[in-house]
Design an enzyme around this catalytic site. Structure first.
Site, PDB file in Angstrom:
ATOM      1  N   ASP A 134       0.835  -1.197   0.000  1.00 12.94           N
ATOM      2  CA  ASP A 134       0.000   0.000   0.000  1.00 12.94           C
ATOM      3  C   ASP A 134       0.876   1.255   0.000  1.00 12.94           C
ATOM      4  OD1 ASP A 134      -2.369  -1.409   0.066  1.00 12.94           O
ATOM      5  OD2 ASP A 134      -2.810  -1.025   2.167  1.00 12.94           O
ATOM      6  N   ARG A 184      -1.475  -0.744  -8.465  1.00 17.07           N
ATOM      7  CA  ARG A 184      -2.815  -0.222  -8.160  1.00 17.07           C
ATOM      8  C   ARG A 184      -2.759   1.299  -8.166  1.00 17.07           C
ATOM      9  NH1 ARG A 184      -4.047  -1.016  -2.272  1.00 17.07           N
ATOM     10  NH2 ARG A 184      -4.180  -3.196  -2.819  1.00 17.07           N
TER      11      ARG A 184
END
Ligand SMILES: Cc1cc2nc3c(=O)[nH]c(=O)nc-3n(C[C@H](O)[C@H](O)[C@H](O)COP(=O)(O)OP(=O)(O)OC[C@H]3O[C@@H](n4cnc5c(N)ncnc54)[C@H](O)[C@@H]3O)c2cc1C
Length: 308
Positions: A134, A184
């Site tokens: 992340d 992402r």
């Protein structure tokens, strides 16, 4: 205007204690975080996978203060991998990790986070799945990208996240697209200063589209992390223009947000991955969800006033 105030509160220990202890908080938290431990989460994984959805799982936690906590975070992910193994979902159930939870902000944090995350990536590979790193606040990103590059030497499927609101991201996207990485793309969820990030929603959206085009035209695997209907439609169009097949990119959304849209995209044949967070240290994750949509905060505040 409320978003930045809530994001500032997400770093406050006093607010953390107040909100975590409020009697109604749990009911609101459950919408976004469907369990406190791995026993709660296995049925959720089965249920989502049974509906044709894929998952990326996050054991919530960040801002830890000791190497022992970082090791505990590693162990929580290793336990998750053990519990996923018999489900035989392969890459349909992967993991998302925050390097801060693996010790990145502690002394020698870069090495510590790499040392803690590597066994998780290895264990994931053994059951045929992957890990995505992340993106946290901008001060952590050079270290995150260096760890990502290091892990990719042995595990090229390791993914990372880039945030459209940061000025640096167009250059990061070009590099990652060229190296063929899984990436992402999200708008960005932290409170960032104007010196490093766009503050205007439209500018962030325009940057998102430019960056997504770079990813789609590149050699990697784009993961469209957004609930925004316009960006989802543009994502499909850009994938089409880049002549990508349906399994050459995917959509990702958060558990509890626009659930009908998860099912609609999956039914259309898209890979649709649900970011599913669980654990007890949910405060930071929960506050970012409140900051993204003022209506969530109003609902939360009303529950506090009527039932608290
Ligand atoms: C799979 C995934 C992983 C992510 N990982 C990261 C990360 O690593 N780092 C990072 O900085 N950010 C991450 N984010 C968060 C992201 O940066 C945004 O803050 C968040 O996705 C909201 O932006 P949006 O693109 O959905 O668009 P928005 O314009 O914020 O939202 C579009 C619509 O989606 C719905 N919606 C969006 N958020 C909410 C909410 N909280 N509650 C209810 N409805 C909502 C609303 O209907 C809204 O109108 C992630 C997001 C997703 C989907």
């Amino acid at each position: 205007m409320l978003g930045p105030v809530i994001l500032a509160a997400s770093r406050s220990d006093r607010m953390r204690r107040l909100i975590s202890a409020a009697p109604v908080t749990k009911q609101v938290v459950d919408r976004f975080i469907p369990g406190e431990d791995v026993d709660d989460i296995v049925p959720v994984v089965r249920d989502l996978a049974g509906n044709g959805l894929e998952l990326t799982m996050d054991v919530v936690g960040e801002d830890i203060t000791s190497p022992a906590q970082a090791a505990a975070a590693r162990d929580a992910y290793l336990e998750l991998v053990d519990r996923l193994k018999p489900l035989e979902l392969g890459t349909r159930a992967e993991m998302s990790v925050k390097l801060s939870m693996f010790g990145q902000a502690l002394e020698d944090g870069h090495e510590l986070a790499l040392k803690n995350v590597r066994p998780v990536v290895e264990a994931a590979a053994e059951i045929g799945t992957t890990v995505t790193l992340d993106a946290e606040d901008h001060t952590t990103l050079d270290s995150m990208f260096a760890i990502h590059e290091e892990l990719r030497k042995d595990f090229p499927q390791t993914g990372c996240v880039i945030q459209a609101y940061l000025f640096r991201t167009e250059a990061d996207a070009r590099r990652l697209a060229e190296s063929g990485s899984r990436v992402r793309l999200v708008k960005g969820a932290y409170k960032e200063p104007a010196s490093v990030a766009y503050q205007d929603k439209h500018e962030i959206d325009r940057a998102y589209v430019r960056i997504l085009r770079t990813l789609m035209d590149g050699k990697g695997y784009p993961m469209i992390g957004s609930h925004d209907p316009r960006l989802i439609a543009i994502g499909q169009e850009l994938a089409h223009q880049a002549r990508r097949e349906l399994d050459e990119y995917e959509f990702q959304m958060l558990y509890g947000i626009r659930t009908d849209e998860h099912l609609r995209l999956a039914a259309e044949g898209h890979r649709m991955r649900v970011y599913t967070a669980y654990g007890t240290d949910w405060y930071g994750y929960f506050m970012r969800r409140l900051a993204e949509k003022p209506a969530n905060l109003r609902f939360f505040a009303r529950s506090m006033l009527t039932k608290g």
